[in-house]
Design an enzyme around this catalytic site. Sequence first.
Site, PDB file in Angstrom:
ATOM      1  N   GLY A 108     -91.787   9.285  10.487  1.00 23.81           N
ATOM      2  CA  GLY A 108     -92.979   9.320  11.641  1.00 23.81           C
ATOM      3  C   GLY A 108     -94.308   8.465  10.947  1.00 23.81           C
ATOM      4  NE  ARG A 109     -96.032  13.186   8.943  1.00 21.52           N
ATOM      5  CZ  ARG A 109     -95.720  13.549   8.142  1.00 21.52           C
ATOM      6  NH1 ARG A 109     -97.444  14.814   7.109  1.00 21.52           N
ATOM      7  NH2 ARG A 109     -95.271  14.782   8.274  1.00 21.52           N
ATOM      8  CG  ASP A 140     -92.127  15.912   6.587  1.00 16.31           C
ATOM      9  OD1 ASP A 140     -91.405  14.938   7.803  1.00 16.31           O
ATOM     10  OD2 ASP A 140     -92.956  16.884   6.159  1.00 16.31           O
ATOM     11  CG  HIS A 149     -86.141   8.038  11.237  1.00 12.16           C
ATOM     12  ND1 HIS A 149     -86.590   8.562  10.128  1.00 12.16           N
ATOM     13  CD2 HIS A 149     -86.266   8.120  12.889  1.00 12.16           C
ATOM     14  CE1 HIS A 149     -87.450   9.653  11.861  1.00 12.16           C
ATOM     15  NE2 HIS A 149     -87.055   9.469  12.793  1.00 12.16           N
ATOM     16  CB  SER A 181     -89.718  23.108   7.384  1.00 16.22           C
ATOM     17  OG  SER A 181     -90.981  22.745   7.815  1.00 16.22           O
ATOM     18  CD  GLU A 192     -91.630  25.070 -11.770  1.00 14.05           C
ATOM     19  OE1 GLU A 192     -92.533  24.629 -11.109  1.00 14.05           O
ATOM     20  OE2 GLU A 192     -90.973  26.675 -12.195  1.00 14.05           O
ATOM     21  CG  ASN A 234     -85.785  17.689  12.297  1.00  9.82           C
ATOM     22  OD1 ASN A 234     -84.792  17.378  11.641  1.00  9.82           O
ATOM     23  ND2 ASN A 234     -87.010  17.826  12.642  1.00  9.82           N
ATOM     24  CD1 TRP A 235     -79.937  20.557  16.653  1.00 10.70           C
ATOM     25  CD2 TRP A 235     -79.493  18.273  17.689  1.00 10.70           C
ATOM     26  NE1 TRP A 235     -78.810  20.216  15.852  1.00 10.70           N
ATOM     27  CE2 TRP A 235     -78.446  19.372  16.964  1.00 10.70           C
ATOM     28  CE3 TRP A 235     -78.990  17.265  18.171  1.00 10.70           C
ATOM     29  CZ2 TRP A 235     -77.110  18.377  16.215  1.00 10.70           C
ATOM     30  CZ3 TRP A 235     -77.724  16.786  18.039  1.00 10.70           C
ATOM     31  CH2 TRP A 235     -76.819  17.317  16.964  1.00 10.70           C
TER      32      TRP A 235
HETATM   33  C1  IPE Z   1     -88.415  19.460   7.704  1.00  3.67           C
HETATM   34  O1  IPE Z   1     -88.904  17.390   8.555  1.00  3.67           O
HETATM   35  C2  IPE Z   1     -86.508  18.404   8.410  1.00  3.67           C
HETATM   36  C3  IPE Z   1     -86.286  16.845   7.630  1.00  3.67           C
HETATM   37  C4  IPE Z   1     -86.226  16.626   6.687  1.00  3.67           C
HETATM   38  C5  IPE Z   1     -85.130  17.080   8.317  1.00  3.67           C
HETATM   39  P1  IPE Z   1     -89.589  18.110  10.033  1.00  3.67           P
HETATM   40  O2  IPE Z   1     -90.303  17.464  10.151  1.00  3.67           O
HETATM   41  O3  IPE Z   1     -88.723  18.348  10.918  1.00  3.67           O
HETATM   42  O4  IPE Z   1     -90.515  19.780   9.749  1.00  3.67           O
HETATM   43  P2  IPE Z   1     -91.956  20.309  10.379  1.00  3.67           P
HETATM   44  O5  IPE Z   1     -91.900  20.129  12.097  1.00  3.67           O
HETATM   45  O6  IPE Z   1     -93.224  19.280   9.721  1.00  3.67           O
HETATM   46  O7  IPE Z   1     -91.584  22.172   9.637  1.00  3.67           O
HETATM   47  C1  IPE Z   2     -88.546  13.193   8.457  1.00  6.00           C
HETATM   48  O1  IPE Z   2     -89.752  12.103   8.723  1.00  6.00           O
HETATM   49  C2  IPE Z   2     -87.582  12.733   9.204  1.00  6.00           C
HETATM   50  C3  IPE Z   2     -86.900  13.665   9.958  1.00  6.00           C
HETATM   51  C4  IPE Z   2     -87.373  14.238  10.075  1.00  6.00           C
HETATM   52  C5  IPE Z   2     -85.510  13.332  10.553  1.00  6.00           C
HETATM   53  P1  IPE Z   2     -90.411  13.155  10.085  1.00  6.00           P
HETATM   54  O2  IPE Z   2     -89.522  12.339  11.655  1.00  6.00           O
HETATM   55  O3  IPE Z   2     -90.463  14.685  10.466  1.00  6.00           O
HETATM   56  O4  IPE Z   2     -91.791  12.023   9.554  1.00  6.00           O
HETATM   57  P2  IPE Z   2     -92.819  12.870  10.853  1.00  6.00           P
HETATM   58  O5  IPE Z   2     -93.781  14.063  10.319  1.00  6.00           O
HETATM   59  O6  IPE Z   2     -92.811  13.001  12.243  1.00  6.00           O
HETATM   60  O7  IPE Z   2     -94.028  12.154  10.142  1.00  6.00           O
HETATM   61 MG    MG Z   3     -91.830  15.829  10.078  1.00  2.00          MG
END
Ligand code: IPE
Ligand code: IPE
Ligand code: MG
Length: 232
Positions: free
Chosen positions: A15-16, A12, A29, A188, A199, A60-61
């Site tokens: 995006g940030r 995770d 990504h 999630s 753990e 994620n869709w």
């Molecule tokens: C969990 O991350 C799914 C993946 C890493 C593929 P998300 O970013 O989708 O989860 P939430 O929305 O923070 O719960």
């Molecule tokens: C995880 O990173 C990758 C996927 C869920 C595909 P994010 O895209 O969820 O990144 P943040 O949470 O927005 O930072």
């Molecule tokens: Mg995320």
Amino acid sequence: MKSPRHIAIIMDGNGRWAKERGLPRLKGHERGAESVRAITEECVALGVEFLTLYAFSTENWKRPEEEVAGLWVLLEHFLEMELPTMMKNGVRLRAIGRIYELPESTQAKLAQTIAATAKNPATTLILALNYSSRTELADAARALATEAAAGTLDPATITPDTLSARLYTAEYPDPELMIRTSGELRLSNFLLWQLSYAEFYITPKLWPDFGKAELREAVASFHARERRFGGL
Ligand code: IPE
Ligand code: IPE
Ligand code: MG
């Protein structure tokens, strides 16, 4: 010390990572894919037998179409680029989730890579794609009900093992260590059943900043834990 046999990671924070730099999310990504390469290599080096990476959830869709489409293109590109390294390092690729709902070209590339790496003896890299634990459990429940209705399964004989055997992960041991990057304290919808006794290691590091040293730190933290499994 012996490494965990199976590590599961919620990757995770891509995006940030991009946002902090004023870049488009897809750049995050892309950098995340580099962490996948590094972590897979380190798992091979540490003798980790199974590495499950949460790459795309059924939720994620909901993201903008451009990001979703970009992720599939990135995955296809990644599989193509990484095949020689996977062959060299003995990495066997597998996938869990509703793979049949992915774009045709992604399914084809996955099938091709899974076939090409099928006999590789080192780490099994399991990508969770269009995965969610609840759909997995619902699919397993449907499989059990179908067998019971057909008369090939006696409901009275159903045990946790019977259910485990119908999950996408039937062939793999449960993960002993679950890592989530970027600090979120939630699952999630990831491996709810399989992580019953895992753990948890949560780090504020964003996934593109999570490298080999960070993985070794997580494994060291795992070794420092006392695992009791309900006993004393
Ligand atoms: C969990 O991350 C799914 C993946 C890493 C593929 P998300 O970013 O989708 O989860 P939430 O929305 O923070 O719960
Ligand atoms: C995880 O990173 C990758 C996927 C869920 C595909 P994010 O895209 O969820 O990144 P943040 O949470 O927005 O930072
Ligand atoms: Mg995320």
